[in-house]
Enzyme design. Structure first.
Site: not given
Length: 355
Positions: A90, A166
């Protein structure tokens, strides 16, 4: 990932909203199609890539559709030089996006889950990062340079037993950073118009969830930083954003059965947020309830509460109520206890109105 995706898709709600969307440009009621949110995003990305040759879409697995299939078919249509995979990093995705945008391109970066955006807070290499570089690039150069063509797109919040890696709602982190915009759509129709506005507007970070709705197939944009009153009322104002609006609307309908008139506002853009619309509503109703999935302490609901108390103190007839997530890591099997549910909101509505 494929197993998780199967669970996520099964959670898509087919329930629509009871209001118009205030489309700003281009689309009429003709040429609409029933789409889930991911398909609406795909349609917006197609338009962005087709109308601007400087647009690029990239992230983990995007060339074959990504975890949610939001980018399905785009690499075949526009080529792998404009829609391409990145390493599982990321930090690198965000750093590359900043550099690409700084060269005058439209960089549309996908982070698979909003939870995974946290590593991009602090890169171990010399590439820019969201907080210290992307948000401050224009300011520190005296407006000589900017990365205003950068859009970071990420799903946020509860996805159904996604647990603590998540399911997080990190919007308040980014609301605290001057120089970026935070936009959260409540539905597919909103998602398409707001995403196109984000891509064509400087420096947004964009978070989304799942739903199904009738979506115009044309190119259209929705205004940023403009809240929408999606339900008129007189007894209490409810403010939320994203998928939580559906839960709040259900609570409003149940409250109506008990004689309580609720005004429901979708904030849509958190930074900069539309204080005037919320203020006008609270001055009419005298009461405010804010709901979001993020933990209550330091959540963006606290900012809304403080601002409205400052602006509407003499008109408030009850303390501002906040129905939010708990101050714990997001749980797995205990997700229903963590979430701000319809019943929790309904209890808070009645308590606030009867204060």
């Amino acid at each position: 990932m494929s197993t998780k995706f199967g669970r996520l898709v099964s959670l898509v709600s087919k329930r629509g909203f009871s209001t118009s969307t205030g489309i700003q440009k281009g689309a009429s009621e003709q040429g609409v199609k029933s789409l889930n949110l991911c398909s609406a995003i795909n349609q917006a990305l197609q338009i962005a890539l087709d109308t601007d040759p400087r647009s690029y879409v990239f992230g983990e697995d995007v060339s074959f559709g990504g975890v949610f299939r939001c980018t399905s078919g785009l690499a075949d249509q526009f080529g792998k030089k404009r829609v391409f995979n990145t390493p599982l990093c990321e930090q690198g995705i965000v750093g590359f996006g900043i550099g690409l945008a700084a060269m005058g391109n439209r960089a549309i970066a996908e982070i698979q889950f909003a939870d995974y955006i946290f590593p991009a807070f602090d890169q171990a290499c010399s590439l820019p990062m969201i907080v210290n570089e992307a948000a401050k690039f224009r300011y520190r150069s005296g407006n000589q340079f900017n990365c205003g063509g950068l859009t970071i797109r990420a799903p946020y919040g509860a996805v159904g037993h996604g647990g603590h890696y998540h399911s997080q709602s990190p919007e308040a982190f980014f609301c605290h950073v001057p120089g970026i915009k935070v936009v959260i759509p409540r539905s597919p129709r909103q998602a398409k118009g707001l995403l196109l506005s984000c891509i064509r507007d400087p420096n947004p970070i964009w978070l989304y969830r799942l739903a199904v709705e009738e979506v115009p197939e044309d190119d259209y944009m929705l205004p940023l930083s403009e809240a929408e009153v999606i339900r008129q009322g007189s007894d209490i104002t409810l403010v939320g954003w994203g998928a939580q609006l559906s839960i709040m609307e259900q609570a409003c309908l149940d409250a109506e059965k008990e004689g309580i008139s609720c005004e429901l506002i979708d904030l849509k853009t958190l930074i900069p947020w539309d204080k005037e619309t919320v203020e006008a509503s609270v001055k009419k109703t005298g009461r405010l309830l804010v709901s979001h999935e993020a933990p209550i302490t330091g959540g963006f609901g606290a900012e809304i509460s403080a601002s409205i108390v400052e602006r509407c103190f003499s008109r408030l007839e009850a303390p501002v109520a906040r129905i939010c997530g708990l101050d714990t890591p997001f749980p797995l099997v205990f997700e229903p206890f963590y979430m701000p549910t319809k019943n929790k909101i309904l209890d808070a509505i009645k308590s606030t109105v009867n204060y």
